[in-house]
Structures are given as C-alpha cells and as structure tokens.
Scaffold this active site. Sequence first.
Site, PDB file in Angstrom:
ATOM      1  N   ALA A 119      50.101  -8.158  73.633  1.00 19.59           N
ATOM      2  CA  ALA A 119      50.186  -8.903  75.250  1.00 19.59           C
ATOM      3  C   ALA A 119      49.360 -10.015  75.398  1.00 19.59           C
ATOM      4  O   ALA A 119      48.198  -9.887  74.915  1.00 19.59           O
ATOM      5  CB  ALA A 119      49.804  -7.550  76.114  1.00 19.59           C
ATOM      6  N   ASP A 134      38.241   0.769  69.918  1.00 25.83           N
ATOM      7  CA  ASP A 134      38.969   1.068  71.052  1.00 25.83           C
ATOM      8  C   ASP A 134      39.307   2.649  71.206  1.00 25.83           C
ATOM      9  O   ASP A 134      39.576   3.242  72.211  1.00 25.83           O
ATOM     10  CB  ASP A 134      40.055   0.415  71.216  1.00 25.83           C
ATOM     11  CG  ASP A 134      40.226  -0.963  71.352  1.00 25.83           C
ATOM     12  OD1 ASP A 134      39.044  -1.559  71.891  1.00 25.83           O
ATOM     13  OD2 ASP A 134      41.203  -1.727  71.223  1.00 25.83           O
ATOM     14  N   ALA A 149      42.259 -11.175  75.539  1.00 25.02           N
ATOM     15  CA  ALA A 149      41.170 -10.763  75.996  1.00 25.02           C
ATOM     16  C   ALA A 149      40.350 -11.842  76.774  1.00 25.02           C
ATOM     17  O   ALA A 149      40.320 -13.000  76.318  1.00 25.02           O
ATOM     18  CB  ALA A 149      40.433 -10.005  75.174  1.00 25.02           C
ATOM     19  N   ALA A 150      39.460 -11.489  77.730  1.00 25.87           N
ATOM     20  CA  ALA A 150      38.731 -12.281  78.306  1.00 25.87           C
ATOM     21  C   ALA A 150      37.542 -12.865  77.606  1.00 25.87           C
ATOM     22  O   ALA A 150      37.037 -11.975  76.696  1.00 25.87           O
ATOM     23  CB  ALA A 150      38.292 -11.913  79.742  1.00 25.87           C
ATOM     24  N   ALA A 182      43.344  -8.604  66.002  1.00 21.77           N
ATOM     25  CA  ALA A 182      43.264  -9.841  65.420  1.00 21.77           C
ATOM     26  C   ALA A 182      43.246  -9.959  64.066  1.00 21.77           C
ATOM     27  O   ALA A 182      43.950 -10.843  63.469  1.00 21.77           O
ATOM     28  CB  ALA A 182      42.465 -10.566  66.299  1.00 21.77           C
ATOM     29  N   GLU A 207      79.039   8.801  64.526  1.00 23.69           N
ATOM     30  CA  GLU A 207      80.580   9.221  64.633  1.00 23.69           C
ATOM     31  C   GLU A 207      80.984  10.536  64.986  1.00 23.69           C
ATOM     32  O   GLU A 207      81.731  10.898  65.828  1.00 23.69           O
ATOM     33  CB  GLU A 207      81.362   8.795  63.391  1.00 23.69           C
ATOM     34  CG  GLU A 207      81.153   7.233  62.901  1.00 23.69           C
ATOM     35  CD  GLU A 207      79.822   7.010  62.195  1.00 23.69           C
ATOM     36  OE1 GLU A 207      79.974   6.043  61.551  1.00 23.69           O
ATOM     37  OE2 GLU A 207      78.794   7.558  62.390  1.00 23.69           O
TER      38      GLU A 207
END
Length: 339
Positions: free
Chosen positions: A160, A206, A168-169, A273, A54
């Site tokens: 994702a 990672d 993941a593959a 996960a 405001e």
Amino acid sequence: MASIAEALALAKSAGLGVKGTTSPNPPVGAVLVSPNGEVVGVGGTQPVGGPHAEVMALREAGPLAESATAVVTLEPCSHTGRTGPCAVALADAGVASVVYLHPDPNPQAAGGAETLAARGIPARLASVEERAAAASVEDALVPWLAAIRMGRPHVTLKFAQTLDGLTAAVDGTSQWITGPDARAHVHVDRTRRDAILIGTGTALADNPSLTARRADGSLYAAQPRRVVVGARSLEGRAAHLEELGFEQYASPSAALDALWESGARDVLVEGGAGLASSFVQEGFVDAVRAYIAPTLLGAGRGVFAEPVASTLTDALALRRTRVEELGADLVVDFTVERS
C-alpha cells in the site's frame, strides 16, 4: 439466456468463490448451460480433498446436466487422484459438449478433451471472442498456470502506498495509508493465498498476526500460512506469530522450494522493503498488487530498501491487468513482463 461467453465469465467467478485455497489443485470454475440457454449448474473447486468444479456443477444441475454444455475454466482432468476424473464425470452425466478456457498444462491430469472425444462428446478451447467477452472477470487460474510452468509458487508482491510512492511517513507511521475498503479487500485476498511472506525485520518491528480478518476482527475460516524469510531468530520477540504458528526459511529461494514441495502454488509477499528488494532482484516476482491512496507525503519510506534497477533500460517491466476502485483508493494489478 446465457451465451457461452457469459457462462465463461460466470465460471471464472465461480473459480474465485471457493472457501479457501485449492492448492495444489487449480481453482477451477464450471457452469452447465441447458440447450435453451439456461444456467442449470455452477461450481467451483473445493479445498484439497473436496470435489472439483465440474462435480459441484453436476450436483447442482442434477438430471438437467444431460444434453447441457459444460463451460469450464480449465480442461477437465483425466486422472484419478483424491477424486475421480472430471472428464469421465461429465461424460457419464450425458453432457452434449464442453468448452474450456485453458488447456491443462499438468501432464498428470491433461488429456480430458481426448477422453471426452473418445466418448463422442466434442470438447474445444474457447474462441478469441468468448475469451474477450469474459476478460473483465479476474482469472483465478493465472497464478496456478504460471506456477505449473515455473515449478515454483507464483509470487505476488503486494504493498500500500501514497500517490507519490511512499509506504510510510518520515516519522515511520504507516497505519493507515489506505481506507477501510482497501483494507477489507486485503483480508479477503489473504483467504485465497497459500501463504503470506514477510522478512524478519518486519516480523520483529511490527509483530504482525498475518491473519485474514473481517472488519469486526473475527477470523475468516480460510487462513494463509505465515512465513518469515531471514536468518534472525524471532524467539520471544514476535508474540503474534509465535502464538499463531509460523514457518521460517533463510532465503527467498529456500522458502519457495519448501512451499512448492508442500503444495503451495500462490503466495503473497507483504513486506518489508528488504524482502521486496530481494524477491525482485532474484527474479521471483511474477505479479504486483498495489493499493494506492490519494495522499501525498513528499518524503518517507518507499517500497524497496535498495535499488532493483540502476537504469531505466533495466527496470522491471510490468503490464497492467486490472484496476478497481475501493472507496477513495485504487487497487492496481500488474503482471511482470518477461522475455
């Protein structure tokens, strides 16, 4: 000429436009509309210690605030903290009326509508029609409102995935499932969160930085807190996190308790996960943000390390709230349906 509904949509956008998180304050947006329908001031709450929405709108409007209608996403506050009460600031500026999207659930700050009424300024909740007209704009206040109600940070589980639900593959590769537009969206989203949470497994595997970055690699001014959940030591094994600084807590509940006490209201669980499974199993997930790529793998790693429901009747129920195209990908937002 701006209708109240159009001003409300603009106010919601202003609430999203802050440079960094406002926590523990709510991310409010405000718009001042003159008697002839001209927008004369727009503001969003600044990071903690800065002016509220405001006040920002009043500064932009200057003398044109007199006799204007103030359209605000949250009932103007009626208490003095680091800044003064916004209800009083609006009254002192001579606004004619106030319309707000949400009543303030915080007992320490609520009562702005009564304060305004005592000064002869009508203040009302937005109508159903006005709310519907502004519904297409993301409401930045939703996580904060939920956090105040629950007494802990609002938690969004983000991931994702491919169209068939894999992150993941088979060989473990996961960069990049989504395209550059989706990745850029993730980094802007990080600037609006109080903290990003990952598990120790993700930290060790990672070595992520968990920063909010532009496409050229430069850092945004606003950066989230980096939080690791789990008991395993990261000493000497997660260089990025050690260099940038991180917090570590043994469990999801310990992390949320500490984050709440230190002012966090809106946090993001990014991986992995095992942590995703724990947060769902313990009932701590309030929203889901899924980035979905138009690719198929058929086999690989999923979002969760273990089942979060053993039968369809026990599955976590979600309500879709928003869908956006990001290049070839989609981002889909859900809120968790609780009885």
